[in-house]
Every structure is written in structure tokens, then in C-alpha cells.
Design a protein around this motif. Structure first.
Motif, mmCIF file in Angstrom:
data_model
loop_
_atom_site.group_PDB
_atom_site.id
_atom_site.type_symbol
_atom_site.label_atom_id
_atom_site.label_comp_id
_atom_site.label_asym_id
_atom_site.label_seq_id
_atom_site.Cartn_x
_atom_site.Cartn_y
_atom_site.Cartn_z
ATOM 1 N N GLU A 26 0.817 -1.216 0.000
ATOM 2 C CA GLU A 26 0.000 0.000 0.000
ATOM 3 C C GLU A 26 0.850 1.265 0.000
ATOM 4 O O GLU A 26 1.645 1.500 0.910
ATOM 5 C CB GLU A 26 -0.935 0.015 1.222
ATOM 6 C CG GLU A 26 -1.847 1.235 1.247
ATOM 7 C CD GLU A 26 -2.904 1.185 2.346
ATOM 8 O OE1 GLU A 26 -3.599 2.197 2.524
ATOM 9 O OE2 GLU A 26 -3.042 0.143 3.011
ATOM 10 N N VAL A 30 -0.574 3.370 -5.297
ATOM 11 C CA VAL A 30 -1.166 2.033 -5.488
ATOM 12 C C VAL A 30 -2.609 2.035 -5.001
ATOM 13 O O VAL A 30 -3.505 1.493 -5.658
ATOM 14 C CB VAL A 30 -0.339 0.948 -4.745
ATOM 15 C CG1 VAL A 30 -1.103 -0.376 -4.674
ATOM 16 C CG2 VAL A 30 1.005 0.737 -5.427
ATOM 17 N N ARG A 31 -2.833 2.670 -3.859
ATOM 18 C CA ARG A 31 -4.190 2.735 -3.286
ATOM 19 C C ARG A 31 -5.151 3.400 -4.268
ATOM 20 O O ARG A 31 -6.220 2.867 -4.576
ATOM 21 C CB ARG A 31 -4.146 3.490 -1.953
ATOM 22 C CG ARG A 31 -5.474 3.511 -1.218
ATOM 23 C CD ARG A 31 -5.328 3.985 0.227
ATOM 24 N NE ARG A 31 -4.709 5.290 0.318
ATOM 25 C CZ ARG A 31 -3.610 5.570 1.024
ATOM 26 N NH1 ARG A 31 -3.000 4.610 1.701
ATOM 27 N NH2 ARG A 31 -3.113 6.783 1.055
ATOM 28 N N SER A 34 -5.670 1.249 -7.442
ATOM 29 C CA SER A 34 -6.413 0.009 -7.156
ATOM 30 C C SER A 34 -7.893 0.285 -6.914
ATOM 31 O O SER A 34 -8.754 -0.467 -7.373
ATOM 32 C CB SER A 34 -5.818 -0.702 -5.940
ATOM 33 O OG SER A 34 -4.477 -1.051 -6.191
ATOM 34 N N GLU A 37 -9.444 0.981 -10.278
ATOM 35 C CA GLU A 37 -9.612 -0.227 -11.101
ATOM 36 C C GLU A 37 -10.708 -1.133 -10.544
ATOM 37 O O GLU A 37 -11.503 -1.682 -11.304
ATOM 38 C CB GLU A 37 -8.288 -1.006 -11.194
ATOM 39 C CG GLU A 37 -8.369 -2.100 -12.246
ATOM 40 C CD GLU A 37 -7.101 -2.947 -12.330
ATOM 41 O OE1 GLU A 37 -7.226 -4.114 -12.749
ATOM 42 O OE2 GLU A 37 -6.015 -2.450 -11.979
ATOM 43 N N LEU A 61 -9.816 -4.469 -0.626
ATOM 44 C CA LEU A 61 -8.488 -4.339 -1.239
ATOM 45 C C LEU A 61 -7.355 -4.660 -0.265
ATOM 46 O O LEU A 61 -6.364 -5.283 -0.647
ATOM 47 C CB LEU A 61 -8.297 -2.930 -1.809
ATOM 48 C CG LEU A 61 -9.006 -2.677 -3.145
ATOM 49 C CD1 LEU A 61 -9.060 -1.188 -3.459
ATOM 50 C CD2 LEU A 61 -8.312 -3.434 -4.284
ATOM 51 N N PHE A 66 -4.099 -5.206 -2.350
ATOM 52 C CA PHE A 66 -4.331 -4.178 -3.374
ATOM 53 C C PHE A 66 -4.273 -4.712 -4.811
ATOM 54 O O PHE A 66 -3.939 -3.982 -5.734
ATOM 55 C CB PHE A 66 -3.382 -2.979 -3.185
ATOM 56 C CG PHE A 66 -3.845 -2.113 -2.048
ATOM 57 C CD1 PHE A 66 -4.761 -1.095 -2.240
ATOM 58 C CD2 PHE A 66 -3.409 -2.377 -0.748
ATOM 59 C CE1 PHE A 66 -5.224 -0.326 -1.184
ATOM 60 C CE2 PHE A 66 -3.869 -1.619 0.326
ATOM 61 C CZ PHE A 66 -4.778 -0.587 0.096
ATOM 62 N N TYR A 67 -4.629 -5.993 -4.975
ATOM 63 C CA TYR A 67 -4.796 -6.547 -6.324
ATOM 64 C C TYR A 67 -6.297 -6.513 -6.633
ATOM 65 O O TYR A 67 -7.058 -7.320 -6.083
ATOM 66 C CB TYR A 67 -4.251 -7.970 -6.408
ATOM 67 C CG TYR A 67 -2.745 -8.037 -6.300
ATOM 68 C CD1 TYR A 67 -1.934 -7.586 -7.344
ATOM 69 C CD2 TYR A 67 -2.120 -8.543 -5.155
ATOM 70 C CE1 TYR A 67 -0.544 -7.640 -7.246
ATOM 71 C CE2 TYR A 67 -0.737 -8.595 -5.050
ATOM 72 C CZ TYR A 67 0.040 -8.139 -6.098
ATOM 73 O OH TYR A 67 1.411 -8.182 -6.003
ATOM 74 N N PRO A 68 -6.753 -5.599 -7.487
ATOM 75 C CA PRO A 68 -8.191 -5.460 -7.748
ATOM 76 C C PRO A 68 -8.852 -6.734 -8.245
ATOM 77 O O PRO A 68 -9.987 -7.039 -7.872
ATOM 78 C CB PRO A 68 -8.260 -4.344 -8.805
ATOM 79 C CG PRO A 68 -6.998 -3.575 -8.620
ATOM 80 C CD PRO A 68 -5.963 -4.582 -8.211
#
Length: 290
Positions: A26, A30-31, A34, A37, A61, A66-68
Motif C-alpha cells: 500500500e 497504489v491505493r 487500485s 480499477e 483491497l 491491493f490486487y483489484p
């Protein structure tokens, strides 16, 4: 000792965000990417109905690093679970289980976090649990309501949670209630539909008869959860290798006073967040229009 029976919804501290960066990938960039997305994936998934504000999407998330794509898969599994157990969970509100919460000491949450900042859930599955008063379905519903409140804590989203299952005084009365159906329900929820980082499950004070219970649970336990389950019996020193005695009450060989609170003390807190519970109740598969 004065306890605060409420959750902490404050934004993460810089120290917490550093843990999130190291463990969950995070960062502000990235937050933001993600969330954007995942929101887009939700729009495409017309069969799913979820709120899509930033704070709500973070619930899914963070445990998915944080991988959508992983988060939307989890949201789909949650929808499936809610559909399969609709009779248990449909519009479930704290008031529905007020008696089980306030009159029976079955499910409790330690007032303090452990040495790693994790929430600690305590489930009394032994002699303190009378299945005639609180059925196994109700036991699950209490667990489910508490997880909805824990979702709202950024510190719990990041640091995760620990479960202590206390089987002290387990007898045939409780063994009968811990049926194969209940075992499958609980373990499907934990492994498929729990949007929290469950770090450890500690089985303590279990007598010999526990082997009958464990035989029912074993077929449903996948490798990931199996690696996070620890059996201690009465060996508190072994347990303390995972949860420090400094953060445990005397009941578990800790240096804090014996537990003098129960679910009844937490119930007002759970009742305080009914708006979130209602929002979560609406999530799942979208209602089909004719």
C-alpha cells in the motif's frame, strides 16, 4: 481497570501505513489506482451489487494486497456465500441476536490488541456455551456481526485478527452442536468470504473429546488456514510464543487482570454501526429484474 468497548475508525497512523506498505504493497499511488480499477471492475460486473466509495472498497483491497482482480473475486465469493446461507444472514441486524450477545458469554473480543496490533476474538466453545440457549447457527451469526464491525477499523484491516477458541470443559452437549453442517459453514466463511486478514487461530484447553470435533472440521480445512491453526491444550507457555502474556488476561496465563467483561459490554458498540451493517447486508448478487 477501565476498558473502552468501541472500535477505532481513525485513519491509519504513519507507523501503520509503513506496515501496510511493507506487507500489503500500500502506497498512496497504489491505493488510488487500485480503488479506481476495482470500481471499474464492479461497473463491468453487472451481476454484483456493492457500494463503491473509497472506504468501502478498501475493506476488500487491503486483505487482497491491493490486487483489484483478487478483490473482485473475493466480492464474488462473498456474494455466493450470502446467497447460499441467505436464510441465516438475510438482513441480519444486532438486535436479532441481542439476547445471545447480552445474556450468554459465548463470543467476546479482548478490550486490548495483541503485541502486533491485531484484534483478538475469543470464542468460548466449551462449558460456557449452552447450545440449548445459543444454537450453533446463533454462534455463527454473532461471529459474523463482529466481523462486520472489525471491517471498519483501519488498524484491523492492516494488522489483521487472531481467534482464540477456548474448549475448556467441552462435553458431548457441545460436540453434538458442532455438526458437519456447522463445520462447513464456519470454514467456508473463514476461507472464502471473510474480508479480513485472519493471521492465527489458537485452539486452547481442549480435552481429549475434542478429537471428535476436529475429525468433522478436518475435511474442510485448506492448506493456507491449516498453517495458521495452532493447538495448545493447557500449555499456555506454548501459546505465549504467538500471543504475548503482556497482552493476555490471567485466564490465559497473562499478566493482565482476569476478563471481567463479555459480549454484553460490546453489544452497544455493535449497535452503533448499524448503518454499515445495513449497507453490507445489501451487498451481493444484484436483484434480478424481470
Amino acid at each position: 481497570m477501565t476498558h473502552k468497548f468501541d472500535i477505532d475508525t481513525d485513519p491509519p497512523t504513519p507507523e501503520l501505513l509503513e506496515i501496510a506498505r511493507k506487507e500489503l504493497r500500500e502506497t498512496p499511488e497504489v491505493r488510488e489506482a487500485s480503488i479506481k480499477e476495482l470500481r471499474s471492475l464492479l461497473k463491468e460486473a453487472t451481476d454484483l451489487h456493492y457500494k463503491d466509495d473509497d472506504e468501502f472498497l478498501l475493506i476488500f483491497l487491503r486483505p487482497c494486497h491491493f490486487y483489484p482482480e483478487s478483490a473482485i473475486k473475493m466480492m464474488r465469493r462473498i456474494a455466493e456465500f450470502k446467497k447460499n446461507y441467505n436464510n441465516l444472514l438475510h438482513n441480519l441486524m444486532p438486535e436479532d441476536e441481542k439476547r445471545a450477545f447480552t445474556e450468554h458469554n459465548v463470543v467476546n473480543v479482548l478490550a486490548n490488541r495483541d503485541q502486533k496490533g491485531r484484534r483478538v476474538l475469543l470464542v468460548n466453545c466449551g462449558q460456557l456455551w449452552d447450545p440449548k440457549q445459543v444454537s450453533s447457527e446463533q454462534l455463527f451469526r454473532l461471529f459474523y456481526l463482529i466481523h462486520l464491525i472489525a471491517q471498519l477499523e483501519p488498524e484491523t484491516q492492516i494488522n489483521g485478527a487472531v481467534v482464540i477458541m477456548d474448549f475448556d470443559g467441552l462435553s458431548l452437549k457441545q460436540v453434538k452442536a458442532l455438526s458437519p453442517w456447522f463445520s462447513k459453514l464456519l470454514l467456508t466463511f473463514i476461507q472464502e468470504a471473510l474480508p479480513l486478514r485472519l493471521k492465527e487461530v489458537h485452539i486452547i484447553k481442549q480435552p481429549f473429546i475434542f478429537k471428535m470435533v476436529w475429525a468433522l472440521f478436518t475435511p474442510f480445512i485448506k492448506e493456507k488456514l491449516n498453517k495458521r491453526m495452532f493447538f495448545h491444550g493447557g500449555d499456555m507457555k506454548k501459546f505465549h510464543q504467538y500471543v504475548s502474556p503482556d497482552v493476555l488476561p490471567k485466564n490465559y496465563g497473562g499478566s493482565l487482570p482476569e476478563i471481567d467483561y463479555a459480549g454484553k459490554d460490546w453489544f452497544p458498540c455493535v449497535g452503533k454501526y448499524v448503518d454499515h451493517i445495513s449497507r453490507y447486508n445489501e451487498c451481493g448478487f444484484a436483484a434480478k429484474t424481470e
